[in-house]
Scaffold this active site. Structure first.
Site, PDB file in Angstrom:
ATOM      1  N   GLY A  12       0.768  -1.235   0.000  1.00  0.00           N
ATOM      2  CA  GLY A  12       0.000   0.000   0.000  1.00  0.00           C
ATOM      3  C   GLY A  12       0.799   1.285   0.000  1.00  0.00           C
ATOM      4  O   GLY A  12       0.319   2.328   0.466  1.00  0.00           O
ATOM      5  N   THR A  13       2.041   1.264  -0.528  1.00  0.00           N
ATOM      6  CA  THR A  13       2.811   2.515  -0.545  1.00  0.00           C
ATOM      7  C   THR A  13       2.189   3.532  -1.495  1.00  0.00           C
ATOM      8  O   THR A  13       2.228   4.738  -1.246  1.00  0.00           O
ATOM      9  CB  THR A  13       4.284   2.271  -0.959  1.00  0.00           C
ATOM     10  OG1 THR A  13       4.320   1.761  -2.296  1.00  0.00           O
ATOM     11  CG2 THR A  13       4.964   1.312   0.009  1.00  0.00           C
ATOM     12  N   ASN A  14       1.570   3.057  -2.575  1.00  0.00           N
ATOM     13  CA  ASN A  14       0.884   3.996  -3.483  1.00  0.00           C
ATOM     14  C   ASN A  14      -0.380   4.544  -2.832  1.00  0.00           C
ATOM     15  O   ASN A  14      -0.717   5.712  -2.993  1.00  0.00           O
ATOM     16  CB  ASN A  14       0.570   3.309  -4.815  1.00  0.00           C
ATOM     17  CG  ASN A  14       1.796   3.237  -5.707  1.00  0.00           C
ATOM     18  OD1 ASN A  14       2.214   4.253  -6.253  1.00  0.00           O
ATOM     19  ND2 ASN A  14       2.384   2.074  -5.818  1.00  0.00           N
ATOM     20  N   ILE A  93      -6.836  -9.177 -12.267  1.00  0.00           N
ATOM     21  CA  ILE A  93      -7.311  -8.629 -13.553  1.00  0.00           C
ATOM     22  C   ILE A  93      -8.810  -8.368 -13.426  1.00  0.00           C
ATOM     23  O   ILE A  93      -9.559  -9.210 -12.935  1.00  0.00           O
ATOM     24  CB  ILE A  93      -7.036  -9.640 -14.692  1.00  0.00           C
ATOM     25  CG1 ILE A  93      -5.517  -9.879 -14.800  1.00  0.00           C
ATOM     26  CG2 ILE A  93      -7.605  -9.141 -16.019  1.00  0.00           C
ATOM     27  CD1 ILE A  93      -4.705  -8.644 -15.149  1.00  0.00           C
ATOM     28  N   LEU A  94      -9.261  -7.197 -13.838  1.00  0.00           N
ATOM     29  CA  LEU A  94     -10.688  -6.848 -13.739  1.00  0.00           C
ATOM     30  C   LEU A  94     -11.435  -7.419 -14.950  1.00  0.00           C
ATOM     31  O   LEU A  94     -10.903  -7.462 -16.058  1.00  0.00           O
ATOM     32  CB  LEU A  94     -10.851  -5.330 -13.675  1.00  0.00           C
ATOM     33  CG  LEU A  94     -10.198  -4.645 -12.470  1.00  0.00           C
ATOM     34  CD1 LEU A  94     -10.409  -3.139 -12.552  1.00  0.00           C
ATOM     35  CD2 LEU A  94     -10.748  -5.200 -11.168  1.00  0.00           C
ATOM     36  N   ASN A 108      -4.756   2.986 -13.306  1.00  0.00           N
ATOM     37  CA  ASN A 108      -3.779   2.054 -12.744  1.00  0.00           C
ATOM     38  C   ASN A 108      -2.389   2.689 -12.792  1.00  0.00           C
ATOM     39  O   ASN A 108      -2.088   3.469 -13.700  1.00  0.00           O
ATOM     40  CB  ASN A 108      -3.770   0.757 -13.562  1.00  0.00           C
ATOM     41  CG  ASN A 108      -2.738  -0.252 -13.054  1.00  0.00           C
ATOM     42  OD1 ASN A 108      -2.683  -0.537 -11.867  1.00  0.00           O
ATOM     43  ND2 ASN A 108      -1.905  -0.748 -13.954  1.00  0.00           N
ATOM     44  N   HIS A 110       1.488   1.706 -13.222  1.00  0.00           N
ATOM     45  CA  HIS A 110       2.342   0.582 -13.637  1.00  0.00           C
ATOM     46  C   HIS A 110       3.800   1.022 -13.546  1.00  0.00           C
ATOM     47  O   HIS A 110       4.138   2.119 -14.006  1.00  0.00           O
ATOM     48  CB  HIS A 110       1.995   0.144 -15.064  1.00  0.00           C
ATOM     49  CG  HIS A 110       2.829  -1.009 -15.528  1.00  0.00           C
ATOM     50  ND1 HIS A 110       2.604  -2.307 -15.110  1.00  0.00           N
ATOM     51  CD2 HIS A 110       3.917  -1.049 -16.345  1.00  0.00           C
ATOM     52  CE1 HIS A 110       3.519  -3.096 -15.663  1.00  0.00           C
ATOM     53  NE2 HIS A 110       4.320  -2.365 -16.405  1.00  0.00           N
TER      54      HIS A 110
END
Ligand code: GRF
Length: 216
Positions: A12-14, A93-94, A108, A110
């Site tokens: 969870g750093t983002n 994957i959604l 997202n 990346h």
């Protein structure tokens, strides 16, 4: 004020970068309404709890198929009615249901300069291992809209990061997160929440006139 749901799968750093931006008034016209993890016990949930943000778990392994997981995720998100979904280290994957219900409202982060080192199988440390194996001197991160193609949606923003002599995948990953990911994600979420991103012919156009004045 737009409501932002953040989907996580790990440290969870983002997510923390978004929480910090929100606390510093830098998440323009956006508010994190919930954090949803794809598995229990991940540290991202501790970060949400500390920040007083509602959080839930929709555990991928509890569902026999990707479609059932997708439906459960849609159900959970429906309770929060988010305007934007952010995939922040989210490793699932959604599927069609969520992609159609939230078309052009999922972004997202990346850890490479798309279209390099992306697509199926390129996630986490694997990205940086491939970067080092290739010998490129520059990498970075990309924030993009999510569509049915893995890492294939319209690019919103990118930031380059130099590969340095002696880098290991772990050292490079930390530099890319620190110098690129954690800056790009709050910036891109703010652009979206201010209505400053338009998508034309599969490419984004940023309307800077829509942006609020930077807070001092
Ligand atoms: C990291 O590999 C990051 O580069 C990518 O997802 C992984 C975990 O991120 N975006 P986080 O610390 O869970 O945000």
């Amino acid at each position: 004020m737009k409501k932002v749901a953040v989907l996580v799968s790990g440290g969870g750093t983002n997510l923390q970068a978004l929480i910090d931006a929100q606390e510093q008034g830098k998440l323009k016209n956006g508010e994190i309404c919930c954090v949803i993890a794809s598995k229990p016990g991940v540290y991202a949930l501790e970060r949400a709890d500390r920040a007083g943000i509602p959080y839930d778990v929709v555990a991928r392994k509890h569902y026999a198929s990707a479609e059932e997981f997708d439906h459960a995720l849609c159900e959970k998100l429906g309770g929060y009615q988010p305007d934007l979904i952010v995939l922040a280290g989210f490793l699932c994957i959604l599927g069609k249901e969520i992609l159609s219900q939230y078309a052009n409202r999922i972004i997202n982060i990346h850890p490479s300069l798309i279209p390099a080192f992306c697509g199926d199988g390129f996630y986490g440390l694997k990205v940086h291992e491939a970067v080092l194996a290739s010998g490129v001197k520059m990498t970075g991160a990309t924030v993009h809209f999510v569509n049915e193609v893995t890492d294939g949606g319209a690019i919103i923003a990118q930031k380059a990061v130099a590969v340095q002599e002696g880098d290991t995948p772990e050292v490079l990953q930390q530099r890319v997160m620190r110098e690129a990911e954690w800056k790009l994600l709050p910036y891109a979420v703010s652009l979206f929440c201010e209505g400053a991103i338009q998508v034309k012919d599969g490419k984004t156009v940023i309307d800077q006139s829509k942006r609020q004045e930077e807070s001092e």
